[in-house]
Write a protein that holds these residues in place. Structure first.
Motif, mmCIF file in Angstrom:
data_model
loop_
_atom_site.group_PDB
_atom_site.id
_atom_site.type_symbol
_atom_site.label_atom_id
_atom_site.label_comp_id
_atom_site.label_asym_id
_atom_site.label_seq_id
_atom_site.Cartn_x
_atom_site.Cartn_y
_atom_site.Cartn_z
ATOM 1 N N VAL A 14 15.944 -61.056 -3.419
ATOM 2 C CA VAL A 14 17.301 -61.574 -3.554
ATOM 3 C C VAL A 14 17.460 -62.482 -4.776
ATOM 4 O O VAL A 14 18.547 -62.563 -5.347
ATOM 5 N N LEU A 15 16.398 -63.133 -5.226
ATOM 6 C CA LEU A 15 16.486 -64.036 -6.369
ATOM 7 C C LEU A 15 16.077 -63.393 -7.695
ATOM 8 O O LEU A 15 16.166 -64.038 -8.740
ATOM 9 N N ASP A 16 15.627 -62.151 -7.660
ATOM 10 C CA ASP A 16 15.204 -61.463 -8.885
ATOM 11 C C ASP A 16 16.306 -60.501 -9.323
ATOM 12 O O ASP A 16 16.522 -59.467 -8.708
ATOM 13 N N PHE A 17 16.999 -60.873 -10.398
ATOM 14 C CA PHE A 17 18.096 -60.050 -10.903
ATOM 15 C C PHE A 17 17.659 -59.149 -12.046
ATOM 16 O O PHE A 17 18.475 -58.460 -12.643
ATOM 17 N N ASN A 18 16.366 -59.169 -12.356
ATOM 18 C CA ASN A 18 15.881 -58.456 -13.537
ATOM 19 C C ASN A 18 15.036 -57.226 -13.249
ATOM 20 O O ASN A 18 14.868 -56.386 -14.125
ATOM 21 N N SER A 19 14.482 -57.118 -12.051
ATOM 22 C CA SER A 19 13.539 -56.018 -11.816
ATOM 23 C C SER A 19 13.454 -55.618 -10.349
ATOM 24 O O SER A 19 13.944 -56.304 -9.459
ATOM 25 N N ILE A 20 12.798 -54.504 -10.150
ATOM 26 C CA ILE A 20 12.516 -53.944 -8.833
ATOM 27 C C ILE A 20 11.031 -53.584 -8.823
ATOM 28 O O ILE A 20 10.452 -53.301 -9.866
ATOM 29 N N PHE A 21 10.406 -53.641 -7.667
ATOM 30 C CA PHE A 21 8.990 -53.282 -7.567
ATOM 31 C C PHE A 21 8.852 -51.931 -6.889
ATOM 32 O O PHE A 21 9.498 -51.651 -5.882
ATOM 33 N N LEU A 22 7.994 -51.113 -7.453
ATOM 34 C CA LEU A 22 7.671 -49.810 -6.888
ATOM 35 C C LEU A 22 6.222 -49.854 -6.415
ATOM 36 O O LEU A 22 5.320 -50.158 -7.187
ATOM 37 N N PHE A 23 6.015 -49.605 -5.135
ATOM 38 C CA PHE A 23 4.668 -49.558 -4.569
ATOM 39 C C PHE A 23 4.337 -48.115 -4.219
ATOM 40 O O PHE A 23 5.200 -47.366 -3.759
ATOM 41 N N LYS A 24 3.083 -47.748 -4.430
ATOM 42 C CA LYS A 24 2.607 -46.415 -4.065
ATOM 43 C C LYS A 24 1.359 -46.583 -3.212
ATOM 44 O O LYS A 24 0.474 -47.362 -3.547
ATOM 45 N N ALA A 25 1.305 -45.877 -2.107
ATOM 46 C CA ALA A 25 0.118 -45.903 -1.254
ATOM 47 C C ALA A 25 -0.390 -44.486 -1.063
ATOM 48 O O ALA A 25 0.388 -43.564 -0.830
ATOM 49 N N GLN A 26 -1.691 -44.336 -1.200
ATOM 50 C CA GLN A 26 -2.314 -43.047 -0.936
ATOM 51 C C GLN A 26 -3.292 -43.267 0.213
ATOM 52 O O GLN A 26 -4.278 -43.990 0.079
ATOM 53 N N VAL A 27 -2.984 -42.656 1.338
ATOM 54 C CA VAL A 27 -3.766 -42.820 2.559
ATOM 55 C C VAL A 27 -4.451 -41.497 2.871
ATOM 56 O O VAL A 27 -3.801 -40.455 2.919
ATOM 57 N N SER A 28 -5.749 -41.550 3.096
ATOM 58 C CA SER A 28 -6.488 -40.315 3.371
ATOM 59 C C SER A 28 -6.117 -39.758 4.739
ATOM 60 O O SER A 28 -5.727 -40.491 5.655
ATOM 61 N N ARG A 29 -6.232 -38.461 4.872
ATOM 62 C CA ARG A 29 -5.979 -37.826 6.174
ATOM 63 C C ARG A 29 -6.961 -38.358 7.222
ATOM 64 O O ARG A 29 -6.625 -38.466 8.385
ATOM 65 N N GLN A 30 -8.158 -38.708 6.772
ATOM 66 C CA GLN A 30 -9.160 -39.275 7.680
ATOM 67 C C GLN A 30 -8.642 -40.588 8.275
ATOM 68 O O GLN A 30 -8.755 -40.812 9.476
ATOM 69 N N SER A 31 -8.052 -41.442 7.443
ATOM 70 C CA SER A 31 -7.497 -42.709 7.927
ATOM 71 C C SER A 31 -6.354 -42.477 8.899
ATOM 72 O O SER A 31 -6.241 -43.165 9.909
ATOM 73 N N LEU A 32 -5.508 -41.496 8.600
ATOM 74 C CA LEU A 32 -4.416 -41.169 9.506
ATOM 75 C C LEU A 32 -4.946 -40.635 10.833
ATOM 76 O O LEU A 32 -4.394 -40.907 11.892
ATOM 77 N N GLY A 33 -6.046 -39.877 10.773
ATOM 78 C CA GLY A 33 -6.660 -39.350 11.989
ATOM 79 C C GLY A 33 -7.179 -40.447 12.897
ATOM 80 O O GLY A 33 -7.125 -40.343 14.123
ATOM 81 N N VAL A 34 -7.676 -41.531 12.291
ATOM 82 C CA VAL A 34 -8.176 -42.667 13.078
ATOM 83 C C VAL A 34 -7.038 -43.286 13.878
ATOM 84 O O VAL A 34 -7.241 -43.758 14.999
ATOM 85 N N LEU A 35 -5.840 -43.284 13.327
ATOM 86 C CA LEU A 35 -4.700 -43.821 14.061
ATOM 87 C C LEU A 35 -4.386 -42.992 15.304
ATOM 88 O O LEU A 35 -3.900 -43.514 16.296
ATOM 89 N N ARG A 36 -4.662 -41.692 15.232
ATOM 90 C CA ARG A 36 -4.439 -40.815 16.380
ATOM 91 C C ARG A 36 -5.574 -40.874 17.387
ATOM 92 O O ARG A 36 -5.355 -40.772 18.584
ATOM 93 N N ASP A 37 -6.819 -41.033 16.897
ATOM 94 C CA ASP A 37 -7.998 -41.008 17.768
ATOM 95 C C ASP A 37 -8.950 -42.121 17.337
ATOM 96 O O ASP A 37 -9.679 -41.972 16.354
ATOM 97 N N MET A 38 -8.942 -43.217 18.038
ATOM 98 C CA MET A 38 -9.747 -44.379 17.666
ATOM 99 C C MET A 38 -11.256 -44.097 17.707
ATOM 100 O O MET A 38 -12.036 -44.810 17.089
ATOM 101 N N LYS A 39 -11.678 -43.049 18.411
ATOM 102 C CA LYS A 39 -13.101 -42.701 18.438
ATOM 103 C C LYS A 39 -13.601 -42.308 17.051
ATOM 104 O O LYS A 39 -14.774 -42.456 16.747
ATOM 105 N N ALA A 40 -12.712 -41.824 16.224
ATOM 106 C CA ALA A 40 -13.081 -41.428 14.869
ATOM 107 C C ALA A 40 -13.376 -42.640 13.988
ATOM 108 O O ALA A 40 -13.917 -42.507 12.905
ATOM 109 N N ALA A 41 -13.068 -43.834 14.455
ATOM 110 C CA ALA A 41 -13.260 -45.055 13.666
ATOM 111 C C ALA A 41 -14.727 -45.462 13.563
ATOM 112 O O ALA A 41 -15.050 -46.380 12.828
ATOM 113 N N ILE A 42 -15.615 -44.792 14.272
ATOM 114 C CA ILE A 42 -17.030 -45.161 14.182
ATOM 115 C C ILE A 42 -17.642 -44.730 12.858
ATOM 116 O O ILE A 42 -18.678 -45.224 12.459
#
Length: 78
Positions: free
Chosen positions: A16-44
């Motif tokens: 709200v106080l920055d009138f000059n710019s915008i920030f662009l964030f990019k995240a690259q998440v592996s399918r393996q990491s996404l799989g852990v969210l579905r099955d916590m057993k994969a977190a080992i």
């Protein structure tokens, strides 16, 4: 996108106080990491942490901002 490819996400953030710019964030998440969210057993097994990048994009010149922002979102690949 192939089965082994990692999904990419992009997020635009303003302050709200920055009138000059915008920030662009990019995240690259592996399918393996996404799989852990579905099955916590994969977190080992060690998993690859998400890769997060950030880029500051100026609003000026205002008349070219929309097309410049679109180009940045498409090509942003740190």
């Amino acid at each position: 996108m192939s089965i082994s490819a990692s999904p990419k996400s992009r997020l635009l953030i303003t302050h709200v106080l920055d009138f000059n710019s915008i920030f662009l964030f990019k995240a690259q998440v592996s399918r393996q990491s996404l799989g852990v969210l579905r099955d916590m057993k994969a977190a080992i097994y060690p998993i690859t942490r998400p890769t997060i990048g950030r880029k500051k994009i100026p609003f000026r010149p205002y008349n070219t901002f929309p097309s410049g922002l679109k180009a940045e979102v498409v090509t942003f690949d740190e």
